[in-house]
Design an enzyme around this catalytic site. Structure first.
Site, short mmCIF file in Angstrom:
data_model
loop_
_atom_site.label_atom_id
_atom_site.label_comp_id
_atom_site.label_asym_id
_atom_site.label_seq_id
_atom_site.Cartn_x
_atom_site.Cartn_y
_atom_site.Cartn_z
N HIS A 332 4.75 -2.72 3.03
CA HIS A 332 4.10 -2.64 4.34
C HIS A 332 5.12 -2.95 5.42
CE1 HIS A 332 1.39 -3.72 7.70
NE2 HIS A 332 0.55 -2.89 7.13
N ASP A 391 -3.93 0.38 1.21
CA ASP A 391 -4.05 1.78 0.78
C ASP A 391 -3.99 1.90 -0.74
OD1 ASP A 391 -4.19 2.94 3.37
OD2 ASP A 391 -2.03 2.63 3.60
#
Length: 454
Positions: A332, A391
């Site tokens: 991330h 995700d």
């Protein structure tokens, strides 16, 4: 089949594209020379400070003796830990998205009376203008629901007598209407696509005022309108976790940038939708699902750690799946040790996989989550920790909920419209200068040459 002259890439276009690339490439060393923070982030992933907000905080490190120390990721909505928010409404056996939307917009958690009034307000706004579905959504179905969503939002401008009024009361009214309507616009857009492109029966169920946002999505999407309590609860949690993520994420920053120009709400939200559509932002969970489909097809034994590791190494070496060199769902821009949203989500994924009879897939996801950081740190030079992001699990959850892939990113938008609205209002309340960062020109000057001498 006759070629479509509007979409055909002719040899002339191809040649001009090569010219674009030839004259458009900037020497990467110049970014270092002029200390340009590409992506507005430094080498450690820390964002360049571009504004202030009170809406949410993404915390990935602590400061000890003036040194940044990575920590387990934390997410706060208006100062309240998202872990506590989710734990609270789950413990009290109610849906949380409407409560979180109220918190993001107005700065405080609602009491019973305020929450009930707010839910009724959203229910009243959840009706599209007369004939909108027929004239706008059904007449121009698109294969991409994010484009359908953006077009629908822009068209709603024409139905608003005060579309250009950017006073706070009017923008709040517009925001509440869009928050209420996003599920209908997305689902009806999909139903039109499914009918006209895939030949399926057309279902247009009216939303029910007593249902939550999550319940209404499942109610309007499914032909029989049926869903289990666990399905609705997990979809609601997904909406809560996607509702907001700081002012610096791409689509929210877009909201601030476009709002700062003084334009209307519909133009701002359509721009944010365009940003979220990108595979590097809201479209990432589709890539995760597709990667796992390829993985399940290639692996002989889903429990063999060595075989899984070999596949992950092949991904990084651009030898597997889409050959992009990425393990989708891992890493991330901000978080290093962990993404708190992924940690929360994982608690519910296991129970849903058991209800759906897909525990073997859940175990494969869990093993990849454990092995991928080890493989990445071994194969790549990294500047901070790598962990699963939201995700990684959200696409798997949506597939277990039988949501079509076409709706994966729109579900993200249905949630994030709450955060976008809060940030737009914050930008307008604290209206300052139009956002205009600097770009340094690095092209050398040259004389004009008359056309006959070129």
């Amino acid at each position: 089949m006759e070629k479509n002259r509007f979409t055909e890439i002719t040899p002339e276009i191809q040649a001009l594209a090569e010219l674009c690339k030839e004259n458009g490439s900037i020497n990467p060393e110049l970014y270092t020379k002029y200390e340009v923070k590409r992506g507005l982030r430094d080498i450690n992933g820390k964002g360049v400070l571009a504004g202030l907000t009170e809406i949410s905080e993404v915390r990935s490190y602590t400061i000890v003796d003036s040194e940044m120390i990575p920590c387990e990721g934390k997410l706060f909505y208006r100062g309240v830990d998202i872990d506590e928010i989710v734990g609270g409404f789950i413990r009290e056996k109610r849906f949380g998205f409407e409560e979180v939307t109220y918190l993001l917009l107005f700065g405080d958690l609602p009491n019973h009376e305020q929450l009930d009034a707010f839910k009724k307000m959203l229910a009243n706004y959840r009706t599209l203008p007369t004939s909108f579905v027929r004239d706008i959504i059904l007449k121009a179905p698109s294969s991409d629901m994010m484009n359908t969503l953006a077009r629908s939002v822009l068209t709603l401008y024409s139905y608003d007598d005060n579309a250009n009024d950017i006073s706070i009361p009017n923008v709040l009214r517009q925001s509440l209407q869009l928050i209420a309507l996003f599920p209908m616009l997305a689902v009806y857009g999909y139903q039109a696509y499914s009918h006209y492109h895939d030949g399926n029966s057309l279902f247009i169920h009216a939303p029910q005022p007593e249902l939550s946002t999550a319940e209404n999505i499942l109610h309007t999407l499914r032909p029989d309108s049926k869903y289990t309590e666990l399905e609705a609860k997990i979809l609601d949690v997904a909406l809560v976790l996607h509702a907001e993520h700081g002012g610096g994420n791409n689509s929210t920053f877009t909201t601030h940038v476009v709002s700062s120009s003084g334009t209307d709400t519909y133009s701002v939200i359509a721009a944010a939708i365009g940003s979220l559509k990108g595979p590097k932002h809201g479209g990432a969970n589709i890539k995760v699902v597709q990667m796992f489909e390829d993985m399940k097809e290639k692996l002989k034994d889903w429990t063999d750690e060595e075989e899984i590791e070999r596949y992950l190494v092949a991904l990084l070496h651009k030898e597997a799946f889409d050959k992009a060199g990425l393990i989708y769902g891992m890493g991330h821009a901000v978080y290093s040790l962990s993404d708190p949203r992924a940690n929360i989500f994982k608690k519910f994924v296991k129970s849903l996989s058991e209800e759906k009879g897909r525990t073997k897939e859940f175990e494969l996801y869990s093993m990849v989550e454990r092995l991928a950081p080890q493989v990445i740190s071994r194969e790549r030079k990294i500047y901070k920790g790598v962990s699963a992001n939201i995700d990684f699990y959200s696409g798997f959850v949506y597939s277990m909920l039988d949501l079509p892939k076409e709706l994966f990113t729109p579900i993200f938008a249905i949630a994030r419209i709450a955060g976008w609205s809060a940030h737009r209002i914050e930008e307008l309340i604290n209206a300052g200068k139009i956002i205009r960062p600097a770009y340094k020109n690095v092209a050398k000057g040259r004389p004009y040459i008359p056309i006959d001498e070129r």
